[in-house]
Design a protein around this motif. Structure first.
Motif, short mmCIF file in Angstrom:
data_model
loop_
_atom_site.label_atom_id
_atom_site.label_comp_id
_atom_site.label_asym_id
_atom_site.label_seq_id
_atom_site.Cartn_x
_atom_site.Cartn_y
_atom_site.Cartn_z
N GLU A 155 -6.24 1.13 -1.73
CA GLU A 155 -5.80 2.30 -2.02
C GLU A 155 -5.93 2.71 -3.50
N SER A 156 -6.41 1.52 -4.41
CA SER A 156 -7.02 1.51 -5.84
C SER A 156 -8.48 2.25 -5.99
N ARG A 182 -12.81 0.42 1.39
CA ARG A 182 -11.78 0.54 0.58
C ARG A 182 -11.93 -0.26 -0.45
N ALA A 190 0.68 -1.01 -0.23
CA ALA A 190 -0.31 -0.19 0.14
C ALA A 190 0.27 1.26 -0.22
N ASP A 191 2.07 1.05 0.61
CA ASP A 191 3.27 2.63 0.81
C ASP A 191 3.25 2.54 -0.61
N ARG A 235 1.14 7.36 -6.36
CA ARG A 235 0.03 8.52 -6.85
C ARG A 235 0.78 9.88 -6.36
N ARG A 236 1.87 10.07 -5.18
CA ARG A 236 2.66 11.14 -5.38
C ARG A 236 3.20 11.11 -6.23
N GLU A 238 -4.80 -4.96 1.38
CA GLU A 238 -4.48 -3.27 1.22
C GLU A 238 -4.35 -2.57 -0.21
N VAL A 263 2.15 2.23 -3.16
CA VAL A 263 0.90 2.66 -4.37
C VAL A 263 0.96 4.12 -4.52
N ARG A 264 0.69 4.16 -2.55
CA ARG A 264 0.51 5.88 -2.15
C ARG A 264 2.01 6.80 -2.62
N ALA A 265 3.56 6.53 -3.07
CA ALA A 265 3.82 6.69 -3.54
C ALA A 265 4.13 7.17 -4.79
#
Ligand code: 13P
Ligand code: SF4
Length: 339
Positions: free
Chosen positions: A157-158, A322, A129-130, A136-137, A153, A132-134
């Motif tokens: 995030e998707s 989610r 999940a981390d 997105r950034r 997880e 995926v967040r990266a």
């Protein structure tokens, strides 16, 4: 209950009760194995009735599971759809862990069991999940489409999930110029070739399909005069060599239409076994690889899981909520397709 269980031994009566199944499995399992499988199949069928359970099995499960005990069979999309509409209180998912999680997310009020919780997937473990967040950034505003071969997880995030059967439709349904598509690089390249949407890819790979080589594919064609059908998780040069590239369900539909004399399925071994009984006139050549995770599921551990109600799958509610929205977006695209 943890003590080991020994099913009643083979008997002529058992054999005659399962004569039709025995005939169907005869070309698929070595004849010496049948007397070993049959008592387990009978014991599982009995327990399944007592528990009111439904057994769902992916197409990569061994024939004695796929034909012998499963009520629902299919690719990961079909299993997700079946879980979403399942009436039974108890689902036993014969597949890998992300498939059981998907069933639990889509059927939150049901009890979902997996016979071996260690049945993983190299794609699902390639991204967190981390990560995926990266991503997105790094790509602000780009929606995330994740293959169902991911953890709950990562799904959470998707924006949407997809399978190999509907990846292009899901990517296009995002209505964006750029989409983050993860985690399978080879499936991603296959999708990118069929759409104008720019895809940002992750370097995940299926440890089973990435092993296939062009040399193997050419050998099957030249030595056996076989048509070649490859899964989009195969390397691009293998896909380029194939007569058809498609998902597990698309392979079946292609065979139905083309009816080749001989075909080499460049995918997991059990896929050819399980299709063989549907297409007895087609000769299947098997340049195949076994998925070690799928093969962790066996008749004895299915029986143990039904008997002990063990290995229940749980997904934390905030993650499940989610992840469910990403999965439902995928199923929505599937529903639109059929209209
Ligand atoms: P499908 O989505 O085609 O069922 O494939 C799942 C899988 O794990 C392929 O390796
Ligand atoms: Fe994962 Fe590959 Fe096994 Fe499918 S075949 S479950 S993608 S490791």
């Amino acid at each position: 209950m943890t003590e080991s269980f020994h099913p009643p031994s083979w008997s002529p009566d058992l054999e005659s009760r399962y004569a039709e199944l025995g005939e169907r499995l005869a070309p698929l399992v070595p004849c010496l194995e049948w007397p070993l499988h049959l008592p387990w199949i009978d014991a599982i069928q009995q327990l399944k009735r007592e528990r009111g359970a439904v057994i769902m099995a992916h197409s990569y499960q061994s024939p004695e599971i796929f034909h012998g005990v499963a009520d629902v069979t299919g690719d990961s999309l079909a299993l997700a759809q079946a879980a979403a509409t399942c009436d039974a209180e108890l689902i036993v998912l014969c597949g890998v862990h992300f498939m059981a999680e998907t069933a639990k997310i889509l059927a939150p009020d049901r009890t979902v069991l997996i016979p071996d919780p260690e049945a993983g997937c190299s794609l699902a473990s390639s991204i967190t999940a981390d990560d995926v967040r990266a991503l997105r950034r790094q790509h602000p505003g780009a929606p995330v489409v994740s293959y169902v071969n991911t953890t709950a997880e990562v799904k959470a995030e998707s924006d949407a999930c997809c399978t190999s059967a509907n990846a292009v439709q899901v990517v296009e349904a995002m209505e964006a110029e750029k989409v983050i598509f993860l985690p399978d690089r080879f499936l991603g390249a296959h999708v990118a070739a069929q759409t104008d949407v720019e895809l940002v890819l992750w370097d995940g790979r299926c440890e089973v399909h990435e092993q296939f080589t062009v040399q193997q594919a050419r050998h099957a064609r030249e030595r056996f005069d076989a048509l070649l059908v490859a899964h989009p998780e195969c390397p691009p040069d293998v896909q380029a060599e194939a007569d058809f590239v498609g998902s597990t369900s698309a392979m079946g539909r292609w065979l139905q239409q083309r009816r080749p004399d001989r075909v080499a399925l460049i995918t997991e071994c059990s896929m050819a076994d399980n299709l063989r009984s549907q297409f007895p006139d087609i000769e299947f050549i098997k340049p195949c690889n076994l998925c070690p995770h799928m093969k962790r599921i066996t008749l004895p551990n299915i029986h143990a899981c039904l008997r002990d109600l063990g290995h229940e799958v749980h997904v934390p509610p905030d993650v499940a909520w989610r992840a469910r929205s990403a999965l439902e977006r995928m199923l929505q695209v599937g529903r639109q397709e059929r209209v």
